[in-house]
Design an enzyme around this catalytic site. Structure first.
Site, mmCIF file in Angstrom:
data_model
loop_
_atom_site.group_PDB
_atom_site.id
_atom_site.type_symbol
_atom_site.label_atom_id
_atom_site.label_comp_id
_atom_site.label_asym_id
_atom_site.label_seq_id
_atom_site.Cartn_x
_atom_site.Cartn_y
_atom_site.Cartn_z
ATOM 1 N N LYS A 25 0.848 -1.210 0.000
ATOM 2 C CA LYS A 25 0.000 0.000 0.000
ATOM 3 C C LYS A 25 0.878 1.252 0.000
ATOM 4 C CE LYS A 25 -3.681 -2.591 2.132
ATOM 5 N NZ LYS A 25 -4.406 -3.032 3.318
ATOM 6 N N GLN B 69 -4.786 -1.985 9.618
ATOM 7 C CA GLN B 69 -4.615 -3.284 8.973
ATOM 8 C C GLN B 69 -5.120 -4.407 9.886
ATOM 9 O OE1 GLN B 69 -3.363 -3.787 5.735
ATOM 10 N NE2 GLN B 69 -4.073 -5.883 6.070
ATOM 11 N N ASP C 269 -11.144 1.889 3.546
ATOM 12 C CA ASP C 269 -11.280 0.434 3.399
ATOM 13 C C ASP C 269 -12.745 0.042 3.159
ATOM 14 O OD1 ASP C 269 -9.097 -1.246 3.349
ATOM 15 O OD2 ASP C 269 -8.848 -1.323 5.526
#
Ligand code: NAD
Length: 291
Positions: A52, A96, A119
């Protein structure tokens, strides 16, 4: 049979995003800024987060990595989320997953401001998506939609069978493909489905998100079907230096000759997931979803 090259498509989209970033710079505007919070030292999470960050660098986005040890308290992690929610310099952030056992993932997800939830895991974004309102779409389903759209794959009126009902892949992609614009007739199948092979055999489009290597067999697939393989599974391969290789949830060698289109693993859906996160971060920067 045509391979749907997610890696190539993701490079194209990143190049488009880089042009948008250059334009923002020319206009003296703020470039998109993504923050990733990484807790502990899970090796898979390390790889995902570094991908990312690298993708941000490639496209000219700003990125910040916040790393904390696995023993961070839930209160301290919630404080980080709170600070990121309130920092006007940050367009979007991700925490995460998975998190260490002592931290309640749901509490952390719910604490993220939906306006910065790139997300697309917050129930507000999920609910907006389900109602067809502007929303940050979860990255993997968003990547799948882009693969279908940009390869001009006809979806209207097609019968799509999704295998797997997770909150991050199976359930959202089944909702998205059934909505106006994609217009599929969707069957969502899972571990309690009776005659799964029979259901899959009726599909014009198959989305496999199960997490079992080579689960979808050649004789489950209708001639000419479009196959989207979401699975990323490590299996032992002594011929490789690493000792393993990545395979999908679809038995590629048996299924590929029957398909019209198929995504490979690696280089298919996985390659598009990070790019979809960048697309969401650009939308956050541009206030496209929430003003
Ligand atoms: P999950 O474990 O949360 O869900 C798996 C689903 O498969 C469940 O809904 C379950 O009902 C179903 N299932 C399990 N066994 C089954 C069976 N025998 N028959 C029918 N259905 C069965 O998984 P997930 O998070 O959705 O991930 C699925 C796969 O996709 C994994 O391999 C994961 O690594 C991969 N993944 C890839 C990406 C990407 O970027 N490409 C992103 C997320 C997940």
């Amino acid at each position: 049979m045509q391979i749907l090259d997610g890696k190539l498509l993701s490079e194209q989209i990143k190049a488009e995003l880089a042009i948008e970033v250059d334009q923002l710079k020319l206009e003296g505007k703020k470039v998109p800024h993504l923050v990733a919070v990484l807790v502990g030292d899970n090796p898979a999470s390390e790889v995902y987060v570094s991908n990312k960050i690298r993708s941000c660098e490639q496209t000219g986005f700003r990125s910040t990595l916040i790393r904390r040890n696995a023993d961070i308290s839930q209160v301290a992690l919630l404080q980080i989320v709170h600070d990121l929610n309130n920092d006007p310099e940050i367009d979007g952030f991700i925490v995460q997953l998975p998190l260490p056992k002592h931290i309640n993932e749901e509490k952390i997800t719910l604490a993220i401001d939906p306006k910065k939830d790139v997300d697309g895991f917050h129930p507000v974004n999920f609910g907006r998506m389900a109602q067809g309102l502007p929303a940050f779409l979860p990255a993997t389903p968003y990547g799948i939609l882009e693969i279908l759209r940009r390869n001009n794959i006809e979806t209207a009126g097609k019968h799509c069978v999704v295998v797997g009902r997770s909150n991050i892949v199976g359930t959202p992609i089944s909702i998205l493909l059934s909505r106006k614009g994609f217009d599929c007739t969707v069957t969502l199948t899972h571990s309690r489905t009776k005659d799964l092979a029979g259901e899959v055999r009726r599909a014009d489009i198959i989305v496999a998100a199960i997490g079992i290597p080579n689960f979808i067999k050649g004789d489950w697939v209708k001639e000419g079907a479009v196959v989207i393989d979401v699975g990323i599974n490590r299996i032992v391969d002594t011929t490789k230096k690493s000792g393993f290789k990545l395979v999908g949830d679809v038995d590629f060698d048996a299924v590929a000759p029957k398909c019209s289109y198929i995504t490979p693993v690696p280089g298919g859906v996985g390659a598009m997931t990070v790019t979809a996160l960048l697309m969401n971060t650009m939308k956050a920067n541009q206030k496209e979803i929430y003003s």
